[in-house]
Scaffold this motif. Sequence first.
Motif, short mmCIF file in Angstrom:
data_model
loop_
_atom_site.label_atom_id
_atom_site.label_comp_id
_atom_site.label_asym_id
_atom_site.label_seq_id
_atom_site.Cartn_x
_atom_site.Cartn_y
_atom_site.Cartn_z
N GLY A 19 0.86 -1.10 0.17
CA GLY A 19 -0.10 0.03 0.12
C GLY A 19 0.99 1.40 0.13
N ILE A 20 0.48 2.24 0.91
CA ILE A 20 0.99 3.54 0.80
C ILE A 20 2.63 3.17 1.36
CG2 ILE A 20 1.20 5.69 2.10
CD1 ILE A 20 -1.17 5.51 -0.01
N ALA A 21 2.95 2.51 2.12
CA ALA A 21 4.50 2.12 2.45
C ALA A 21 5.12 1.77 1.48
CB ALA A 21 4.35 1.06 3.71
N ALA A 22 4.84 0.88 0.54
CA ALA A 22 5.45 0.50 -0.40
C ALA A 22 5.65 1.51 -1.58
CB ALA A 22 4.68 -0.49 -1.13
N GLU A 49 4.34 -1.97 -9.96
CA GLU A 49 3.42 -2.68 -9.47
C GLU A 49 3.47 -2.38 -7.86
OE1 GLU A 49 0.97 -4.93 -11.01
OE2 GLU A 49 1.66 -4.14 -12.76
N ILE A 50 2.43 -2.16 -7.56
CA ILE A 50 2.43 -1.29 -6.03
C ILE A 50 1.65 -2.76 -5.27
CG2 ILE A 50 1.89 0.12 -4.12
CD1 ILE A 50 3.94 1.10 -6.15
N PRO A 51 2.36 -3.57 -4.21
CA PRO A 51 1.66 -4.43 -3.61
C PRO A 51 0.64 -3.61 -2.71
CG PRO A 51 3.91 -4.28 -2.86
CD PRO A 51 3.60 -3.27 -3.81
N TYR A 52 -0.94 -4.42 -2.48
CA TYR A 52 -1.69 -3.75 -1.74
C TYR A 52 -1.97 -4.52 -0.66
CZ TYR A 52 -4.72 -6.64 -4.90
OH TYR A 52 -5.24 -7.59 -5.61
N ASP A 53 -1.39 -5.86 -0.40
CA ASP A 53 -1.78 -6.55 0.85
C ASP A 53 -0.58 -7.57 1.00
OD1 ASP A 53 -1.68 -8.82 -1.11
OD2 ASP A 53 -3.97 -8.95 -0.97
N PHE A 87 -5.95 1.92 -2.51
CA PHE A 87 -5.25 0.63 -2.13
C PHE A 87 -6.08 -0.25 -0.91
CE2 PHE A 87 -1.31 2.92 -2.99
CZ PHE A 87 -1.17 2.44 -4.13
N GLU A 88 -6.58 0.44 0.18
CA GLU A 88 -7.56 -0.26 1.06
C GLU A 88 -8.75 -0.95 0.18
OE1 GLU A 88 -7.88 -0.72 4.58
OE2 GLU A 88 -5.76 -0.29 3.94
N GLU A 89 -9.34 -0.24 -0.79
CA GLU A 89 -10.60 -1.06 -1.74
C GLU A 89 -9.99 -2.10 -2.32
OE1 GLU A 89 -13.92 -2.17 -2.96
OE2 GLU A 89 -13.65 -0.47 -1.30
N TYR A 90 -8.74 -1.99 -2.98
CA TYR A 90 -8.14 -3.45 -3.59
C TYR A 90 -7.79 -4.19 -2.51
CZ TYR A 90 -7.24 -1.15 -8.19
OH TYR A 90 -7.14 -0.63 -9.55
N ARG A 91 -7.35 -4.00 -1.25
CA ARG A 91 -7.19 -5.03 -0.17
C ARG A 91 -8.21 -5.77 0.04
NH1 ARG A 91 -7.27 -5.54 4.85
NH2 ARG A 91 -7.82 -3.15 5.09
N VAL A 92 -9.48 -5.15 0.26
CA VAL A 92 -10.63 -5.57 0.69
C VAL A 92 -11.21 -6.48 -0.21
CG1 VAL A 92 -13.01 -4.82 1.79
CG2 VAL A 92 -11.26 -3.68 2.53
N SER A 93 -11.51 -6.03 -1.60
CA SER A 93 -11.70 -6.38 -2.61
C SER A 93 -11.17 -7.85 -2.95
CB SER A 93 -12.33 -5.75 -3.67
OG SER A 93 -11.05 -5.33 -4.16
#
Length: 108
Positions: A19-22, A49-53, A87-93
Amino acid sequence: MAARPPQQDSSSPDSIEFGIAALVGHLDHADIEYPATGEEIVRALGDPEIPYDGSGGSVALSEALDELPAQTFDSKSELLDMLHPVFEEYRVSSGGSILGRLRGILPF
């Protein structure tokens, strides 16, 4: 966000950034002057490519930026604030089991 990786390999890092940290890791090494457009940011970073989880799910930066209503950012902070819910939405979905989610959150 960051989560502890599985403890199977002793040579692995203590945490996995996503997410944001990456994204901050990429932004810290780029020469971007704000205000900047999404296109300028993608060009400067090479559309990583940004990891979201913590499970390895990722999204291209350009795709995440396409989700935003604005395409010009006055500061790095504004960019990060706007991208956080994306990023949160990607993680949750991305779903996954409840057990998988707990493993990503808990420090063991």
